[in-house]
Write an enzyme that holds these catalytic residues in place. Sequence first.
Site, PDB file in Angstrom:
ATOM      1  N   TYR A   1      24.310  50.992  43.237  1.00 11.82           N
ATOM      2  CA  TYR A   1      25.417  50.071  43.512  1.00 11.82           C
ATOM      3  C   TYR A   1      26.713  50.833  43.822  1.00 11.82           C
ATOM      4  CZ  TYR A   1      29.543  47.373  42.899  1.00 11.82           C
ATOM      5  OH  TYR A   1      30.782  46.848  43.127  1.00 11.82           O
TER       6      TYR A   1
ATOM      7  N   CYS B   1      30.922  31.367  42.993  1.00 10.37           N
ATOM      8  CA  CYS B   1      29.534  31.166  42.538  1.00 10.37           C
ATOM      9  C   CYS B   1      29.376  31.844  41.178  1.00 10.37           C
ATOM     10  CB  CYS B   1      28.581  31.750  43.585  1.00 10.37           C
ATOM     11  SG  CYS B   1      26.859  31.260  43.364  1.00 10.37           S
TER      12      CYS B   1
ATOM     13  N   THR C   1      33.538  45.654  32.855  1.00 12.00           N
ATOM     14  CA  THR C   1      34.855  45.221  32.401  1.00 12.00           C
ATOM     15  C   THR C   1      35.412  44.157  33.335  1.00 12.00           C
ATOM     16  OG1 THR C   1      35.201  47.486  31.621  1.00 12.00           O
ATOM     17  CG2 THR C   1      37.158  46.124  31.796  1.00 12.00           C
TER      18      THR C   1
ATOM     19  N   ARG D   1      41.915  47.502  46.283  1.00 17.02           N
ATOM     20  CA  ARG D   1      41.625  46.984  47.617  1.00 17.02           C
ATOM     21  C   ARG D   1      42.681  47.429  48.623  1.00 17.02           C
ATOM     22  NH1 ARG D   1      39.573  41.041  45.959  1.00 17.02           N
ATOM     23  NH2 ARG D   1      37.463  41.686  45.406  1.00 17.02           N
TER      24      ARG D   1
ATOM     25  N   GLU E   1      35.415  51.165  40.594  1.00 17.79           N
ATOM     26  CA  GLU E   1      34.061  50.618  40.517  1.00 17.79           C
ATOM     27  C   GLU E   1      33.391  50.953  39.189  1.00 17.79           C
ATOM     28  OE1 GLU E   1      32.693  48.368  42.231  1.00 17.79           O
ATOM     29  OE2 GLU E   1      34.174  48.316  43.842  1.00 17.79           O
TER      30      GLU E   1
ATOM     31  N   ASP F   1      25.643  44.098  43.130  1.00 13.11           N
ATOM     32  CA  ASP F   1      25.955  44.061  41.701  1.00 13.11           C
ATOM     33  C   ASP F   1      25.554  42.691  41.148  1.00 13.11           C
ATOM     34  OD1 ASP F   1      27.918  42.286  42.516  1.00 13.11           O
ATOM     35  OD2 ASP F   1      29.537  43.259  41.395  1.00 13.11           O
TER      36      ASP F   1
ATOM     37  N   CYS G   1      22.765  25.749  50.497  1.00 17.73           N
ATOM     38  CA  CYS G   1      22.395  26.427  49.244  1.00 17.73           C
ATOM     39  C   CYS G   1      21.094  25.838  48.688  1.00 17.73           C
ATOM     40  CB  CYS G   1      23.520  26.295  48.217  1.00 17.73           C
ATOM     41  SG  CYS G   1      23.122  27.065  46.633  1.00 17.73           S
TER      42      CYS G   1
HETATM   43  N1  ADE Z   1      33.491  43.917  40.803  1.00 14.90           N
HETATM   44  C1  ADE Z   1      32.874  45.032  41.203  1.00 14.90           C
HETATM   45  N2  ADE Z   1      33.519  45.593  42.234  1.00 14.90           N
HETATM   46  C2  ADE Z   1      34.585  44.811  42.498  1.00 14.90           C
HETATM   47  C3  ADE Z   1      35.647  44.871  43.413  1.00 14.90           C
HETATM   48  N3  ADE Z   1      35.734  45.879  44.273  1.00 14.90           N
HETATM   49  N4  ADE Z   1      36.566  43.901  43.373  1.00 14.90           N
HETATM   50  C4  ADE Z   1      36.456  42.918  42.476  1.00 14.90           C
HETATM   51  N5  ADE Z   1      35.490  42.801  41.576  1.00 14.90           N
HETATM   52  C5  ADE Z   1      34.554  43.742  41.581  1.00 14.90           C
END
Ligand code: ADE
Length: 350
Positions: free
Chosen positions: A115, A187, A38, A20, A32, A133, A203
Amino acid sequence: MLTNQIISWYLQNKRDLPWRETKDPYKIWISEIMLQQTRVATAIDYFNRFMHQFPTISDLAKAKEQEVLKLWQGLGYYSRARNLHETAKTIHTKYKGIFPKSHKDILALKGIGTYTAAAIASFAFNLPYAAVDGNVYRVLSRLYGIEKAIDSAEGKKYFQKLANETMNNARPEIYNQAIIEFGALQCIPRNPKCEICPLLSTCYAYSNKLVEQLPVKSKQIKTKNRYFYYLFLSCKSRFLVEKREIKDIWKNLYQYPLIEYDKAISTDKLIQTIEWKKLFGNQNLIIRRVSGEVIHKLSHQNLHTVFIHIEMNIDSLKNKYQIIDFSEISDYPFPKLIEDHLNNIILNNT
Ligand code: ADE
């Protein structure tokens, strides 16, 4: 509005994750692919090691497939690693090592589906593609009370459209990260944290007591049982392996000589099988150890595995198998099942 609420939840609750902190499409792509099957906690270490060994697409393109598989060892779903490597080579030659910037070109790459293409296009290039996803299916199905099966073509299309609409005019990269994180932390599949959910009042699933029932899947893939008899044939510090080249699990990883049977059988019966006789003829072998049954679970297969240790003159089988030494283990990718067995052998010297 719902989208803004998810984003403001994200800004307060998001985890600091290595992928990130970057806009580099190469890093985002690798993360990704790792995250597809995983858990985040496991992926972090693998991601950091991967980036250390292959800092750029061209480094990955120039590697040997065996090195890539070795780095992937333990993550499972090894076709991901083989595809990554192939795609890195494509980018290296076709795009001069520069990751393509359009959604269409990204989607055309091997191993990159709807995705992943949306995730890369939005996180790296801020393009308006909603990344749907498993987390997103769960959040949207519950919030809106959607009972369409998420594994049907109709369901997929429906959720993709809904996700695009929900993204609205929000910044794609923040919206996508936010809804994925909301599904991953808040969630969650079992016992979601409804009591502290900012979206509780809107919700559908919560109001209608459907939280545990959503999302819906149509197919239950049956788990297959397989019976593996691995022959650990050793002579001092050397032992026999083969590369799995068939179209099956673990393609291009290494294993011990294997007899697969369609049901569980005793060692006494095993030594009478044609497969055993083909390998050893009428040699009088001393079986040093037979392990208990180890059940190795894959997503849709249970591998009932027994390891049979025989010390013998392995040179007699060197036309059929490859001989390697314990000192060479780090050069070969093994399935986790074999790696664990090797580690036990090394620890106990049994
Ligand atoms: N699962 C899939 N992509 C993700 C991401 N960018 N950050 C956290 N979990 C994820």
